[in-house]
Design an enzyme around this catalytic site. Structure first.
Site, PDB file in Angstrom:
ATOM      1  N   CYS A  12      -9.333  20.833  18.622  1.00  0.00           N
ATOM      2  CA  CYS A  12      -9.195  21.061  20.060  1.00  0.00           C
ATOM      3  C   CYS A  12      -8.597  19.852  20.767  1.00  0.00           C
ATOM      4  CB  CYS A  12     -10.550  21.407  20.640  1.00  0.00           C
ATOM      5  SG  CYS A  12     -11.197  22.856  19.832  1.00  0.00           S
ATOM      6  N   GLU A  13      -7.397  19.529  20.429  1.00  0.00           N
ATOM      7  CA  GLU A  13      -6.648  18.433  21.054  1.00  0.00           C
ATOM      8  C   GLU A  13      -5.180  18.844  20.997  1.00  0.00           C
ATOM      9  OE1 GLU A  13      -7.496  14.859  21.553  1.00  0.00           O
ATOM     10  OE2 GLU A  13      -9.510  14.825  20.686  1.00  0.00           O
TER      11      GLU A  13
ATOM     12  N   GLY B  94       0.856  -1.190   0.000  1.00  0.00           N
ATOM     13  CA  GLY B  94       0.000   0.000   0.000  1.00  0.00           C
ATOM     14  C   GLY B  94       0.888   1.235   0.000  1.00  0.00           C
TER      15      GLY B  94
HETATM   16  N1  LLP Z   1      -2.001  -6.302   3.868  1.00  0.00           N
HETATM   17  C1  LLP Z   1      -2.563  -6.319   5.081  1.00  0.00           C
HETATM   18  C2  LLP Z   1      -3.252  -7.532   5.537  1.00  0.00           C
HETATM   19  C3  LLP Z   1      -2.504  -5.177   5.898  1.00  0.00           C
HETATM   20  O1  LLP Z   1      -3.075  -5.202   7.098  1.00  0.00           O
HETATM   21  C4  LLP Z   1      -1.844  -4.019   5.425  1.00  0.00           C
HETATM   22  C5  LLP Z   1      -1.752  -2.825   6.263  1.00  0.00           C
HETATM   23  C6  LLP Z   1      -1.268  -4.056   4.142  1.00  0.00           C
HETATM   24  C7  LLP Z   1      -1.360  -5.210   3.396  1.00  0.00           C
HETATM   25  C8  LLP Z   1      -0.553  -2.874   3.546  1.00  0.00           C
HETATM   26  O2  LLP Z   1       0.560  -2.490   4.252  1.00  0.00           O
HETATM   27  P1  LLP Z   1       1.562  -1.378   3.666  1.00  0.00           P
HETATM   28  O3  LLP Z   1       2.220  -1.949   2.433  1.00  0.00           O
HETATM   29  O4  LLP Z   1       0.762  -0.191   3.323  1.00  0.00           O
HETATM   30  O5  LLP Z   1       2.493  -1.132   4.761  1.00  0.00           O
HETATM   31  N2  LLP Z   1      -2.284   3.370   9.432  1.00  0.00           N
HETATM   32  C9  LLP Z   1      -0.903   2.922   9.557  1.00  0.00           C
HETATM   33  C10 LLP Z   1      -0.616   1.703   8.729  1.00  0.00           C
HETATM   34  C11 LLP Z   1      -1.524   0.530   9.031  1.00  0.00           C
HETATM   35  C12 LLP Z   1      -1.298  -0.634   8.123  1.00  0.00           C
HETATM   36  C13 LLP Z   1      -2.389  -1.630   8.276  1.00  0.00           C
HETATM   37  N3  LLP Z   1      -2.245  -2.758   7.436  1.00  0.00           N
HETATM   38  C14 LLP Z   1       0.029   4.075   9.198  1.00  0.00           C
HETATM   39  O6  LLP Z   1      -0.449   5.151   8.863  1.00  0.00           O
HETATM   40  O7  LLP Z   1       1.241   3.910   9.290  1.00  0.00           O
END
Ligand code: LLP
Length: 409
Positions: free
Chosen positions: A341-342, A273
């Site tokens: 407001c945090e 992602g």
């Molecule tokens: N596959 C699964 C099963 C996942 O849970 C995730 C991300 C991905 C793929 C993709 O991961 P990436 O390649 O994007 O690292 N909100 C957090 C990141 C949470 C990721 C959750 N799962 C942040 O902003 O760092």
């Protein structure tokens, strides 16, 4: 080559000046480079070219329909975690046989739709989920392919809030319980195990944990004599948020994955992602006020933590860059904050920053992943616009949410 960079003193995104877009449109807004997204995808795919993987873009990182469409045209599939993401991926033209569904808490309703749409894989995370899938498949008189998500108990050496592969994380099935689990699900006649999946965390900057996962998987598959069609190695590949971050060596990892997949004769799936969209987006915001405090100046932006959560949620670092550079300096310490407001509604502290004034624009960098998708209506603020740039053209891929919509409940 980055598509978001300074040309002289002005920040450009592809062929457009960010200042020009900012002056014409209501800030704050997310601004993405379509060609950066495409280049990231192609680069990722080419790194693993020898194994011809199926790259399922993790929609949770950025689920804008236009971005999903753009990636779909390049051949990407999608990793989804909710029925909303699943239906969006299909709407974006991604074929069902390129969609994988992850998540620990899929509802019966969601599973029913996933089965009906005949997606490639439901990556199952518990025995109870397997039983529900079997029940639904039986009702529909179908045999459903599933994958099992394994919890390899590997430390991804990332921020503890985005680590998912340790035994104490809620994700996947532990290696210890895996063979018992397999015996149980052999009794379920309407599901067939075709894949194993793993995802050990996000923003991972070392190939070491990934390599460890391959070793664990190889052993497990050999010991249990599993005959699988797919191995889903998840996502998690980190990007450089600051000059200190060293890029992950994916080339080395790709060689290991190559020999791993050759031995098993399986199709490899990835779910990146952040590495596809992270560096392709900036958040353009206006300086609303500058306020002197005892030992610093507060630079109050019109973007808040509801628009961009990462710093408040993970203390994450994102460069804040002026969209027009100058050589003058502000004396002392400044802190960029938002209007919410945090006290955690803050974006970064700087010393000797260039001179900035009220009504100037700045950009928060590397917000293409988990920026817009994590935003909310907190403080009854409408979701902000998203703009996509391709060469010298820009288009709104999401309009700012209508405030009136927020007033009805
Ligand atoms: N596959 C699964 C099963 C996942 O849970 C995730 C991300 C991905 C793929 C993709 O991961 P990436 O390649 O994007 O690292 N909100 C957090 C990141 C949470 C990721 C959750 N799962 C942040 O902003 O760092």
């Amino acid at each position: 080559m980055s598509n978001i960079k300074y040309v002289g003193k002005n920040l450009f995104i592809e062929k457009l000046s960010v200042a020009k877009i900012a002056k014409k449109n209501t800030t704050p807004f997310y601004l993405y480079s379509e060609n950066q997204i495409k280049e990231n995808y192609v680069k990722f795919f080419n790194t693993f070219k020898k194994i011809k993987p199926l790259v399922c873009f993790a929609a949770k990182s950025n689920s804008n329909l236009s971005i999903l469409k753009s990636l779909g045209k390049l051949g990407a599939g999608t990793d989804v975690v909710s029925i909303g993401e699943l239906l969006k991926a299909l709407k974006a033209g991604i074929k069902a046989n390129k969609i994988v569904f992850s998540g620990v808490g899929k509802t019966e309703e969601e599973l029913k739709i996933a089965i009906n749409k005949k997606i490639l894989l439901i990556n199952c995370e518990s025995e109870s989920e397997a039983k529900i899938i079997n029940k639904l498949a039986k009702k529909a008189n179908k045999s459903v392919s599933i994958g099992f998500r394994l919890n390899p108990d590997i430390d991804a050496k990332t921020h503890k809030k985005i680590s998912t592969g340790k035994a104490n994380n809620k994700f996947g099935i532990s290696i210890k319980n895996f063979s018992i689990f397999l015996n149980e699900i052999k009794k379920l006649k309407n599901i067939k195990l075709e894949a194993l999946s793993v995802h050990i965390g996000s923003q991972i900057l070392s190939d070491v944990p990934y390599n460890k996962v391959l070793t664990i998987l190889s052993k497990l598959i050999k010991n249990l004599d599993l005959n699988l069609k797919y191995i889903d190695l998840g996502g998690g590949f980190g990007i450089n948020y600051s000059k200190k971050d060293k890029p992950i060596n994916l080339k080395k990892y790709s060689n290991l994955v190559h020999s791993f997949s050759k031995k098993l004769n399986c199709k490899i799936i990835f779910e990146p992602g952040r590495s596809i969209v992270g560096n392709a987006g900036i958040l353009v915001s206006k300086i609303q006020y500058i306020k002197n405090a005892t030992n610093k100046k507060f630079i109050i932006l019109n973007a808040g933590m509801n628009d961009f959560m990462r710093p408040a949620l993970y203390d994450s670092h994102h460069e804040i860059i002026p969209i027009t550079k100058n050589k003058k300096k502000i004396k002392g310490i400044i802190e960029f904050v938002g209007p919410i407001c945090e006290s955690t509604c803050k974006f970064g502290t700087y010393k000797n920053y260039q001179k900035i004034s009220e009504n100037d624009f700045v950009a928060i960098a590397n917000v293409g992943a988990y920026g817009s998708s994590l935003s909310s209506n907190y403080n009854t603020r409408p979701l902000i616009a998203e703009i996509l740039v391709n060469k010298n053209k820009f288009k709104f891929i999401r309009n700012k949410q209508n405030l009136l919509k927020l007033l009805s409940t």
